[in-house]
Scaffold this motif. Structure first.
Motif, PDB file in Angstrom:
ATOM      1  N   SER A  96      14.815  -9.276  -2.644  1.00  0.00           N
ATOM      2  CA  SER A  96      13.830  -8.985  -3.693  1.00  0.00           C
ATOM      3  C   SER A  96      12.407  -9.163  -3.169  1.00  0.00           C
ATOM      4  O   SER A  96      11.514  -8.371  -3.490  1.00  0.00           O
ATOM      5  N   LEU A  97      12.193 -10.194  -2.340  1.00  0.00           N
ATOM      6  CA  LEU A  97      10.870 -10.432  -1.775  1.00  0.00           C
ATOM      7  C   LEU A  97      10.482  -9.321  -0.810  1.00  0.00           C
ATOM      8  O   LEU A  97       9.348  -8.831  -0.828  1.00  0.00           O
ATOM      9  N   LEU A  98      11.421  -8.899   0.030  1.00  0.00           N
ATOM     10  CA  LEU A  98      11.129  -7.815   0.971  1.00  0.00           C
ATOM     11  C   LEU A  98      10.774  -6.523   0.232  1.00  0.00           C
ATOM     12  O   LEU A  98       9.795  -5.853   0.558  1.00  0.00           O
ATOM     13  N   VAL A  99      11.574  -6.177  -0.783  1.00  0.00           N
ATOM     14  CA  VAL A  99      11.322  -4.944  -1.533  1.00  0.00           C
ATOM     15  C   VAL A  99       9.998  -5.038  -2.283  1.00  0.00           C
ATOM     16  O   VAL A  99       9.191  -4.093  -2.265  1.00  0.00           O
ATOM     17  N   SER A 100       9.747  -6.167  -2.936  1.00  0.00           N
ATOM     18  CA  SER A 100       8.521  -6.341  -3.719  1.00  0.00           C
ATOM     19  C   SER A 100       7.280  -6.237  -2.837  1.00  0.00           C
ATOM     20  O   SER A 100       6.315  -5.533  -3.183  1.00  0.00           O
ATOM     21  N   PHE A 101       7.287  -6.927  -1.705  1.00  0.00           N
ATOM     22  CA  PHE A 101       6.125  -6.904  -0.821  1.00  0.00           C
ATOM     23  C   PHE A 101       5.920  -5.525  -0.197  1.00  0.00           C
ATOM     24  O   PHE A 101       4.789  -5.021  -0.143  1.00  0.00           O
ATOM     25  N   THR A 102       7.004  -4.910   0.256  1.00  0.00           N
ATOM     26  CA  THR A 102       6.900  -3.601   0.916  1.00  0.00           C
ATOM     27  C   THR A 102       6.362  -2.550  -0.043  1.00  0.00           C
ATOM     28  O   THR A 102       5.585  -1.664   0.358  1.00  0.00           O
ATOM     29  N   GLN A 103       6.735  -2.618  -1.301  1.00  0.00           N
ATOM     30  CA  GLN A 103       6.242  -1.648  -2.285  1.00  0.00           C
ATOM     31  C   GLN A 103       4.747  -1.796  -2.540  1.00  0.00           C
ATOM     32  O   GLN A 103       4.088  -0.839  -2.955  1.00  0.00           O
ATOM     33  N   LYS A 104       4.190  -2.984  -2.295  1.00  0.00           N
ATOM     34  CA  LYS A 104       2.747  -3.203  -2.502  1.00  0.00           C
ATOM     35  C   LYS A 104       1.922  -2.680  -1.318  1.00  0.00           C
ATOM     36  O   LYS A 104       0.701  -2.522  -1.434  1.00  0.00           O
ATOM     37  N   CYS A 105       2.565  -2.441  -0.189  1.00  0.00           N
ATOM     38  CA  CYS A 105       1.838  -2.023   1.024  1.00  0.00           C
ATOM     39  C   CYS A 105       1.549  -0.528   1.020  1.00  0.00           C
ATOM     40  O   CYS A 105       2.146   0.236   0.256  1.00  0.00           O
ATOM     41  N   LYS A 106       0.648  -0.124   1.892  1.00  0.00           N
ATOM     42  CA  LYS A 106       0.320   1.289   2.039  1.00  0.00           C
ATOM     43  C   LYS A 106       1.537   2.050   2.554  1.00  0.00           C
ATOM     44  O   LYS A 106       2.354   1.513   3.298  1.00  0.00           O
ATOM     45  N   LYS A 107       1.637   3.312   2.164  1.00  0.00           N
ATOM     46  CA  LYS A 107       2.780   4.120   2.573  1.00  0.00           C
ATOM     47  C   LYS A 107       2.291   5.398   3.258  1.00  0.00           C
ATOM     48  O   LYS A 107       1.443   6.111   2.716  1.00  0.00           O
ATOM     49  N   LYS A 108       2.846   5.668   4.446  1.00  0.00           N
ATOM     50  CA  LYS A 108       2.536   6.900   5.164  1.00  0.00           C
ATOM     51  C   LYS A 108       3.692   7.884   4.980  1.00  0.00           C
ATOM     52  O   LYS A 108       4.867   7.490   5.033  1.00  0.00           O
ATOM     53  N   LEU A 109       3.354   9.157   4.785  1.00  0.00           N
ATOM     54  CA  LEU A 109       4.364  10.169   4.532  1.00  0.00           C
ATOM     55  C   LEU A 109       4.319  11.264   5.589  1.00  0.00           C
ATOM     56  O   LEU A 109       3.238  11.639   6.060  1.00  0.00           O
ATOM     57  N   PHE A 110       5.467  11.784   5.961  1.00  0.00           N
ATOM     58  CA  PHE A 110       5.582  12.894   6.898  1.00  0.00           C
ATOM     59  C   PHE A 110       5.354  14.198   6.147  1.00  0.00           C
ATOM     60  O   PHE A 110       5.980  14.451   5.122  1.00  0.00           O
ATOM     61  N   LYS A 111       4.431  15.001   6.644  1.00  0.00           N
ATOM     62  CA  LYS A 111       4.030  16.248   5.971  1.00  0.00           C
ATOM     63  C   LYS A 111       3.484  15.978   4.571  1.00  0.00           C
ATOM     64  O   LYS A 111       3.501  16.850   3.696  1.00  0.00           O
ATOM     65  N   GLY A 112       2.981  14.749   4.346  1.00  0.00           N
ATOM     66  CA  GLY A 112       2.411  14.386   3.063  1.00  0.00           C
ATOM     67  C   GLY A 112       3.420  14.266   1.939  1.00  0.00           C
ATOM     68  O   GLY A 112       3.043  14.143   0.766  1.00  0.00           O
ATOM     69  N   LYS A 113       4.731  14.234   2.272  1.00  0.00           N
ATOM     70  CA  LYS A 113       5.749  14.287   1.230  1.00  0.00           C
ATOM     71  C   LYS A 113       6.922  13.350   1.475  1.00  0.00           C
ATOM     72  O   LYS A 113       7.409  12.693   0.553  1.00  0.00           O
ATOM     73  N   TYR A 114       7.399  13.251   2.734  1.00  0.00           N
ATOM     74  CA  TYR A 114       8.657  12.579   3.024  1.00  0.00           C
ATOM     75  C   TYR A 114       8.451  11.198   3.657  1.00  0.00           C
ATOM     76  O   TYR A 114       7.612  11.022   4.538  1.00  0.00           O
ATOM     77  N   SER A 115       9.249  10.225   3.218  1.00  0.00           N
ATOM     78  CA  SER A 115       9.338   8.939   3.909  1.00  0.00           C
ATOM     79  C   SER A 115      10.392   9.060   4.999  1.00  0.00           C
ATOM     80  O   SER A 115      11.470   9.622   4.768  1.00  0.00           O
ATOM     81  N   LEU A 116      10.085   8.556   6.185  1.00  0.00           N
ATOM     82  CA  LEU A 116      11.026   8.606   7.303  1.00  0.00           C
ATOM     83  C   LEU A 116      11.651   7.229   7.471  1.00  0.00           C
ATOM     84  O   LEU A 116      10.958   6.260   7.786  1.00  0.00           O
ATOM     85  N   VAL A 117      12.952   7.139   7.256  1.00  0.00           N
ATOM     86  CA  VAL A 117      13.668   5.861   7.348  1.00  0.00           C
ATOM     87  C   VAL A 117      14.749   5.976   8.414  1.00  0.00           C
ATOM     88  O   VAL A 117      15.687   6.769   8.266  1.00  0.00           O
ATOM     89  N   ALA A 118      14.608   5.203   9.473  1.00  0.00           N
ATOM     90  CA  ALA A 118      15.613   5.176  10.534  1.00  0.00           C
ATOM     91  C   ALA A 118      16.662   4.130  10.204  1.00  0.00           C
ATOM     92  O   ALA A 118      16.361   3.083   9.634  1.00  0.00           O
ATOM     93  N   CYS A 119      17.899   4.416  10.572  1.00  0.00           N
ATOM     94  CA  CYS A 119      18.981   3.461  10.380  1.00  0.00           C
ATOM     95  C   CYS A 119      19.619   3.153  11.723  1.00  0.00           C
ATOM     96  O   CYS A 119      19.952   4.073  12.486  1.00  0.00           O
TER      97      CYS A 119
END
Length: 437
Positions: A90-113
């Motif tokens: 919950s802490l990781l999700v809450s903090f990460t959502q407050k941070c700035k977000k960069k998007l690929f092509k201004g639209k997509y989040s890139l998440v590596a697994c």
């Protein structure tokens, strides 16, 4: 206000949000964390985030100051026993959502697994984590396997799933993390060959997201139904009908025999059931040449209008950022130095290191290197930035100050994109607690 102070305030705000509902994250709601103590809910979380590789007593002195008023080791053990692992996610999700977000092509989040193993305390009596002695380790060793979602543009972990190494299942871990993902933007999941499966494709599609997964020649040929010999470049769409039955009479679309693929009972496929005997999906198969004679196969559901062959080459290279994040997690962030033998406490520390990584990354990304006429573009030295940010997070007296931006800008390294090295797989002997001072 400096940006580092703002980031710290965002993390503290997330911790305060959890503390306001601490009963949701206690093993015994209404009892645990109900009294005021030196090492309460907030200070416990902060200390776990800021811990390094020393013994518990030294960690307590480092956090509270070297005085007789510092909490005892017994107090630390009792307090960490009260918290459940939902608090850290919950802490990781809450903090990460407050941070700035960069998007690929201004639209997509890139998440590596990807996944990585970590050595833990040696315990031959634990069959889920113990590996028997072999030619490299004569005493045997215990390991956990960390599956992680990593936002490659933001340089942050977005989710984790820790498994005992003997029971690791990257397919299952990927599907679980996709299903519980919380995002308000379209996501492209970038995965290595180990995640290529019909079940993984289906979970992403059913969640309305996108994937780009590397695939071996053998698996790609099974999906296509034709050999890849002599094919240097490919961009082809296929429709597939998955079924548990090989009988043509039992198929709903017997006229589409060339599209049918049999999935045996031992292979997980969560969207085939008695009332849904077949599952249809559309895939896009990409084959690109990375260098002379070196080819890569990619399976995706990304649309043609937004993504061409050059885009796939860029996305393929971006996935490597997660590999370097695991290196930082293990060494500068001291993930290899756990402070407990108990599995649940080890999982706590894995989450804590990931949260600290996100905190350090958010501060380091914002640092602007001075413009100079030099041969290379320079970037922040993340190993040094992590140490600086950890010391900064540990300050909680309200008076001590630290020039985080200045120290990070002072420690920079040249960025050399395009450099390649042969990957060296070297076995390192597992160490338990003999590194303690």
């Amino acid at each position: 206000m400096k940006y580092s102070d703002l980031v710290k305030a965002m993390l503290f705000a997330s911790i305060h949000e959890l503390a306001a509902n601490s009963e949701n994250y206690a093993l015994h709601p209404g009892k645990d964390f109900s009294r005021n103590r030196k090492l309460g809910f907030k200070h416990l979380l902060l200390m776990l985030l800021a811990m390094e590789a020393d013994c518990i007593k030294e960690e307590l002195y480092r956090f509270f100051g070297r005085s007789t008023d510092a909490p005892s080791k017994a107090a630390f053990y009792k307090q960490r026993k009260k918290i459940n692992n939902d608090a850290f996610r919950s802490l990781l999700v809450s903090f990460t959502q407050k941070c700035k977000k960069k998007l690929f092509k201004g639209k997509y989040s890139l998440v590596a697994c990807d996944g990585s193993a970590a050595d833990i305390f040696r315990n031959p009596d634990d069959p889920d984590t113990f590996f028997e002695p072999n030619g490299k380790s004569t005493r045997g060793f215990n390991q956990i396997h960390i599956n992680a979602f990593f936002s490659v543009l933001d340089k942050k972990f977005t989710d984790l799933l820790v498994q005992p190494s003997r029971k690791r299942n990257e397919y299952s871990a990927f599907c679980q993390m996709v299903d519980r993902s919380e995002t308000d933007t379209p996501v492209i999941y970038l995965c290595d060959r180990g995640y290529a499966s019909y079940n993984a494709f289906a979970h992403v599609i059913e969640n309305g997201q996108f994937f780009l997964i590397r695939c071996t020649d053998a698996k790609t040929e099974k999906i296509l139904g034709v050999p890849l010999d002599g094919i240097k470049q490919l961009d082809y769409h296929v429709d597939r009908i998955l079924s548990r039955s090989q009988s043509k009479k039992k198929r709903l679309y017997s006229e589409l025999e060339e599209q049918c693929r049999f999935v045996c009972q031992d292979v997980p496929m969560d969207y085939i059931a008695q009332d849904h005997p077949e599952y249809r999906l559309s895939l896009r198969i990409i084959r690109i040449e990375l260098s002379d004679g070196c080819y890569e196969n990619l399976v995706t559901n990304l649309p043609d209008l937004d993504f061409d062959i050059d885009d796939f080459k860029d996305l393929h290279h971006l996935r490597w950022n997660e590999e370097t994040s695991f290196r930082d997690l293990k060494y500068p962030l001291c993930l290899k130095a756990f402070h407990s033998k108990k599995y649940e406490y080890i999982v706590q520390e894995v989450w804590a290191r990931a949260i600290l990584y996100n905190f350090c990354a958010e501060i380091a990304i914002a640092v602007e290197s001075p413009e100079k006429k030099t041969k290379h573009v320079y970037q922040v030295n993340y190993s040094e930035a992590i140490k600086t940010c950890r010391d900064f997070l540990r300050i909680h007296d309200g008076t001590t100050t630290l020039d985080v931006e200045g120290l990070n800008a002072q420690n920079i390294l040249p960025a050399r994109p395009g450099r390649t090295f042969a990957r060296q797989a070297r076995f390192k002997l597992p160490i338990s607690f003999c590194y303690r001072n």
